[in-house]
Scaffold this motif. Structure first.
Motif, short mmCIF file in Angstrom:
data_model
loop_
_atom_site.label_atom_id
_atom_site.label_comp_id
_atom_site.label_asym_id
_atom_site.label_seq_id
_atom_site.Cartn_x
_atom_site.Cartn_y
_atom_site.Cartn_z
N TRP A 1 0.83 -1.20 0.00
CA TRP A 1 0.00 0.00 0.00
C TRP A 1 0.86 1.25 0.00
O TRP A 1 2.03 1.24 0.41
N VAL A 2 0.28 2.34 -0.48
CA VAL A 2 0.97 3.62 -0.53
C VAL A 2 -0.04 4.71 -0.18
O VAL A 2 -1.21 4.64 -0.56
N GLU A 3 0.43 5.72 0.56
CA GLU A 3 -0.46 6.78 1.06
C GLU A 3 -0.14 8.11 0.41
O GLU A 3 1.03 8.44 0.17
N ASN A 4 -1.18 8.86 0.12
CA ASN A 4 -1.05 10.22 -0.39
C ASN A 4 -1.02 11.17 0.81
O ASN A 4 -2.06 11.63 1.27
N PRO B 1 5.64 16.26 -0.65
CA PRO B 1 5.87 15.81 -2.03
C PRO B 1 5.90 14.29 -2.07
O PRO B 1 6.71 13.66 -1.39
N ASN B 2 5.01 13.69 -2.83
CA ASN B 2 4.87 12.24 -2.79
C ASN B 2 4.95 11.69 -4.21
O ASN B 2 3.95 11.30 -4.81
N GLN B 3 6.16 11.69 -4.74
CA GLN B 3 6.35 11.20 -6.10
C GLN B 3 6.08 9.70 -6.19
O GLN B 3 5.61 9.21 -7.22
N ALA B 4 6.37 8.98 -5.11
CA ALA B 4 6.13 7.54 -5.11
C ALA B 4 4.64 7.24 -5.27
O ALA B 4 4.26 6.32 -6.00
N PHE B 5 3.80 8.03 -4.61
CA PHE B 5 2.36 7.83 -4.72
C PHE B 5 1.89 8.12 -6.15
O PHE B 5 1.12 7.34 -6.73
N ALA B 6 2.33 9.23 -6.71
CA ALA B 6 1.93 9.61 -8.06
C ALA B 6 2.36 8.55 -9.07
O ALA B 6 1.60 8.20 -9.99
#
Length: 231
Positions: A78-81, A86-91
């Motif tokens: 899972w990944v959280e926004n 800055p959440n490049q991994a989520f995008a």
């Protein structure tokens, strides 16, 4: 004859510096007490009972803002926004799993600004593995589960089942299942919606229709564990 000397008070005034230190320590203690009380108050309104479908060894997921929590199998990624980060991994993860956007589009018909808070991917050998998401809409904070159930029942032709659920702690949910075209094939999705004074929250889980039976039990258990945290 001289009078005996008058006894003098041997105590001396407390230095101002000592008083300042005492007041500072008291303030720190009070702040810590308030923070602890606030954290203790952020607990689920509903605790699953012994008959719950949730396996005890599942991981507990709580968002960074501590607004919701649920249980999920340990093997799911899972990944959280996260807000204000800055959440490049989520995008990037969202771009690689565009089916999540398709699943959320159902709620963006009501509020185009519906925000995906986090999503998860189930371990699978399929080209497109089953997905899970939590989304939030501030605009839908006044839309009760009962009202959403009425709207869905009138508008969704692919609706298979719908149910209103009242859980202990005054949390009401609407759960429904529909077929949805994702990745150019038919997927089956289970949705759950609830709201509070701040926003409406959606939990959704989708899998290819032909493989839904193998993952559906887990999705139902995840829904059973989902709950809002209150302050």
């Amino acid at each position: 004859m001289q009078n005996p000397p008058t006894p003098q008070d041997s105590s001396s005034p407390v230095p101002i510096q000592t008083i300042g230190i005492f007041l500072a320590l008291t303030a720190v203690f009070l702040i810590a007490l308030i923070i602890s009380a606030n954290r203790l108050s952020q607990h689920p309104r509903y605790q699953p009972g012994e008959t719950s479908l949730i396996p005890r060894q599942w991981q507990v997921i709580t968002d960074q803002e501590q607004t919701f929590t649920f249980n999920m199998p340990d093997q799911w990624e899972w990944v959280e926004n996260r807000p204000n980060t800055p959440n490049q991994a989520f995008a990037q993860a969202l771009k690689e799993n565009e089916g999540v956007e398709t699943a959320v589009s159902l709620f963006r018909r009501i509020d185009p600004k519906t925000e995906i808070k986090m999503f998860a991917i189930a371990p699978s050998d399929m080209p497109h593995p089953p997905i899970l998401f939590v989304a939030k809409s501030q605009r839908m904070n006044q839309l009760s589960p009962t009202q959403l159930a009425a709207a869905i029942g009138n508008e969704l032709s692919s609706l298979q089942q719908i149910e209103l659920i009242d859980r202990p702690g005054a949390q009401q949910f609407v759960e429904f299942m529909i077929d949805l075209p994702i990745y150019s094939e038919t997927w089956q999705c289970i949705y759950q919606y609830t709201n509070n004074e701040e926003a409406g929250y959606m939990l959704g889980g989708c899998a290819p229709q032909n493989n839904f039976g193998s993952i559906g039990t887990d999705l139902l258990a995840i829904q059973d564990s989902f709950q809002l945290l209150f302050r």
